[in-house]
Design a protein around this motif. Sequence first.
Motif, short mmCIF file in Angstrom:
data_model
loop_
_atom_site.label_atom_id
_atom_site.label_comp_id
_atom_site.label_asym_id
_atom_site.label_seq_id
_atom_site.Cartn_x
_atom_site.Cartn_y
_atom_site.Cartn_z
N UNK A 200 6.11 -10.91 -7.15
CA UNK A 200 5.33 -11.74 -6.24
C UNK A 200 5.01 -13.11 -6.83
N UNK A 201 5.39 -13.30 -8.09
CA UNK A 201 5.13 -14.58 -8.74
C UNK A 201 3.87 -14.62 -9.57
N UNK A 202 3.25 -13.44 -9.79
CA UNK A 202 2.02 -13.37 -10.55
C UNK A 202 2.13 -12.24 -11.58
N UNK A 203 2.75 -12.49 -12.73
CA UNK A 203 2.92 -11.43 -13.72
C UNK A 203 1.58 -10.92 -14.21
N UNK A 241 -2.37 0.05 -4.53
CA UNK A 241 -1.32 -0.78 -3.94
C UNK A 241 -0.95 -0.28 -2.54
N UNK A 242 -1.88 -0.28 -1.59
CA UNK A 242 -1.58 0.29 -0.26
C UNK A 242 -0.44 -0.44 0.47
N UNK A 243 -0.22 -1.71 0.15
CA UNK A 243 0.88 -2.43 0.79
C UNK A 243 2.22 -1.81 0.44
N UNK A 244 2.31 -1.19 -0.74
CA UNK A 244 3.56 -0.59 -1.21
C UNK A 244 3.49 0.94 -1.24
N UNK A 245 2.52 1.52 -0.50
CA UNK A 245 2.36 2.98 -0.42
C UNK A 245 2.17 3.59 -1.81
N UNK A 246 1.41 2.91 -2.65
CA UNK A 246 1.15 3.44 -3.99
C UNK A 246 0.27 4.67 -3.94
N UNK A 247 0.44 5.55 -4.90
CA UNK A 247 -0.33 6.79 -4.94
C UNK A 247 -1.34 6.80 -6.09
N UNK A 248 -0.90 6.30 -7.26
CA UNK A 248 -1.77 6.34 -8.43
C UNK A 248 -2.62 5.07 -8.50
N UNK A 277 -12.84 -6.21 -1.68
CA UNK A 277 -12.35 -4.85 -1.77
C UNK A 277 -10.84 -4.81 -1.68
N UNK A 278 -10.27 -3.60 -1.80
CA UNK A 278 -8.83 -3.44 -1.69
C UNK A 278 -8.42 -3.52 -0.21
N UNK A 279 -7.26 -4.10 0.03
CA UNK A 279 -6.79 -4.29 1.40
C UNK A 279 -5.31 -3.92 1.50
N UNK A 280 -4.89 -3.52 2.68
CA UNK A 280 -3.47 -3.29 2.95
C UNK A 280 -2.93 -4.45 3.78
N UNK A 281 -1.75 -4.94 3.42
CA UNK A 281 -1.16 -6.09 4.11
C UNK A 281 0.15 -5.67 4.79
N UNK A 282 0.53 -6.38 5.84
CA UNK A 282 1.72 -5.98 6.61
C UNK A 282 3.03 -6.17 5.85
N UNK A 283 3.02 -7.09 4.87
CA UNK A 283 4.26 -7.35 4.13
C UNK A 283 3.90 -8.04 2.82
N UNK A 284 4.85 -8.10 1.86
CA UNK A 284 4.58 -8.74 0.57
C UNK A 284 4.18 -10.21 0.68
N UNK A 285 4.70 -10.91 1.68
CA UNK A 285 4.37 -12.33 1.82
C UNK A 285 2.88 -12.51 2.14
N UNK A 286 2.35 -11.64 3.01
CA UNK A 286 0.93 -11.71 3.33
C UNK A 286 0.09 -11.39 2.10
N UNK A 287 0.54 -10.42 1.30
CA UNK A 287 -0.16 -10.08 0.05
C UNK A 287 -0.13 -11.27 -0.90
#
Length: 311
Positions: A200-203, A241-248, A277-287
Amino acid sequence: MRMRVALDEARPLQETVMTLGSFDGLHLGHRLLLGRARALAKERGLMSGALTFPKPPGSYLGQGRRKKLILPPELKLSLLEEEVDLVVVADFPKLRRLKPEEFASLLKWRLRAAWVVVGEDYHFGLDRQGDVALLRELGERLGVQVEALPRLAISGKPVSSTAVREAIEAGKIEEARTLLGYPPLLVGPVVHGTGRGRELGFPTANLRISEELVTPPDGVYAVEVGLEGGPKTGVLYIGRRPTFDGKERSYEVYLFDFAGELYGRELKVHLLERLRGDLEFPDPQALRRQIEQDLREAQRFFASRPRTALT
């Protein structure tokens, strides 16, 4: 000379002023006890000391009574060494089996205590049978002075490890800092992650945080990290990481103006402000757009206040 020893190996070379407790978090109430022990020791030419355990008593009494730690045990003990001349580390399961009379004798003869400094609600011995009144009574028989300090309160709120945990778990970072006297922190090694931040450009540096430690709610935080060249400001993400369906649950820190290698290093990440707070985004660009906004908000936060002196 400051030193740390196991209780079985403790052989002080002179009489001591001992303070007693688990000291989880080393909050301002603990520092009041430690400061009083130091002052008494200096007045009387004695050695200041602290008798403690690696973890709070509840950690040894079954799953239902186990509490999250505010500080990793090794860090807590290291910080205690900076407060008193002698840190004595006891095996709590063994110590809790002592009768009150046996415990008082241990203070007198093993630790050479001439004075003992405790909080007014201190309990000790088998099944917590002993309280301050009994400790004073036993101390009089053995020639040990006992001083009990009232619980410290700030703005009417008692300072305690429980209050600190509750503030951190609720995301009340400033309240936790007020009780601790320093910013609450997360400590853990940098491990390899999925590389999402870099894509995403942010290591980011991915941290492995022990499940024993108390942690704040998922979200984004303004933080400072202590490094050899001086503290670095940054942003910490905690979440799945709800945008990427993360579990851990993930802990990822992005540092401003830093391009070095951090893998394998242990970082102390001081929490200064909860940004969202944590948020879910529709796509990586929005994140990505949200991350850019988070970084701008964090920079405004840092610009509005003086740099923090890290503990």
